[in-house]
Design an enzyme around this catalytic site. Sequence first.
Site, PDB file in Angstrom:
ATOM      1  N   ARG A   1      -6.619 -28.162  -3.730  1.00 48.99           N
ATOM      2  CA  ARG A   1      -5.266 -29.192  -3.511  1.00 48.99           C
ATOM      3  C   ARG A   1      -4.296 -28.358  -2.443  1.00 48.99           C
ATOM      4  O   ARG A   1      -3.167 -29.218  -1.730  1.00 48.99           O
ATOM      5  CB  ARG A   1      -4.409 -29.052  -5.635  1.00 48.99           C
TER       6      ARG A   1
ATOM      7  N   TYR B   1      -2.547 -30.846   0.011  1.00 48.14           N
ATOM      8  CA  TYR B   1      -0.654 -30.665   0.331  1.00 48.14           C
ATOM      9  C   TYR B   1      -0.311 -30.450   1.423  1.00 48.14           C
ATOM     10  O   TYR B   1       0.436 -30.571   2.049  1.00 48.14           O
ATOM     11  CB  TYR B   1      -0.627 -29.469  -0.489  1.00 48.14           C
TER      12      TYR B   1
ATOM     13  N   TYR C   1       5.812 -39.274  -7.342  1.00 50.76           N
ATOM     14  CA  TYR C   1       6.136 -39.827  -8.596  1.00 50.76           C
ATOM     15  C   TYR C   1       6.980 -38.264  -9.749  1.00 50.76           C
ATOM     16  O   TYR C   1       6.666 -37.723  -9.368  1.00 50.76           O
ATOM     17  CB  TYR C   1       4.502 -39.697  -9.386  1.00 50.76           C
TER      18      TYR C   1
END
Length: 280
Positions: free
Chosen positions: A77, A81, A103
């Site tokens: 991840r 990113y 979000y």
Amino acid sequence: MDTSALTHSNNTCRGSLACVGMGMTLGSHLTPLARSHIERADVVFAALSDGIVEKWLQRLHPDVRSLQPYYQEGKSRLKTYREWVALIMAEVRAGKRVCGVFYGHPGIFAWSPHKAIEMARAEGYEAHMEPGISAEDCLYADLGIDPGRFGCQHFEASQLLFYERRIDPAGYLVLWQVGLVGDWSLARFQTGPAYRQVLVDRLSQDYPLDHEVIVYRGATLPIEKPRVRRVALCDLPNIPLTVEETVVLPPAEPLRLNLAMRERLDALDALEKAGKEVQA
């Protein structure tokens, strides 16, 4: 004349970045200021909870670019990113007003917004973070928790296993990303019951195994309700658990008076009272 230097100078003045929070519940949590950043942007990058929220965002701006496709099973991840930051900064350096929409709150469990803003500012671009309603905010409201009453600790669940952290069982303990607990690789989207058992073993140093824990997930759509489950700590490894769910441990013991500090404060109160009487 060096036109490339002039172009860079103009782009530095004109390019900008705003990272804003969409909030947790579609449509109802977006603040007027965050909406303004979205509508005034030249390009919008979106890292949101699902495709429905992205489609709603597309009603506010004609150029919304989803960041979700950069996630892949087995891919770190952190690499994803970094790719997000590179995409965002490429448009900022091109002199565009860029808005990144995330979000919840763009600064909570969100590496990319912090890094992009840090990089933009270091290169002389205007960069701003606009807060949003986070999962933490919804948790307090939905579960009726006041963090000021007993105190509240927050940890990413894996931190309790990777590092030596002190837990205060007289306050609330909020554990994030329990569904990923124990993952060193940053490449998995879930870890299994055996990993959660290690977490339970760690928590059992401070809590009884029959202590009630709350498994919580906030609503992301207006038609949804928060999901709240209450289970014993010992049962946590054996229940289905998603990455989006948060685990809350209520206080397991009462607050204990610090008598030494109380005596010290009482002495200060007495001195202050005596001083006021002399002045009077």
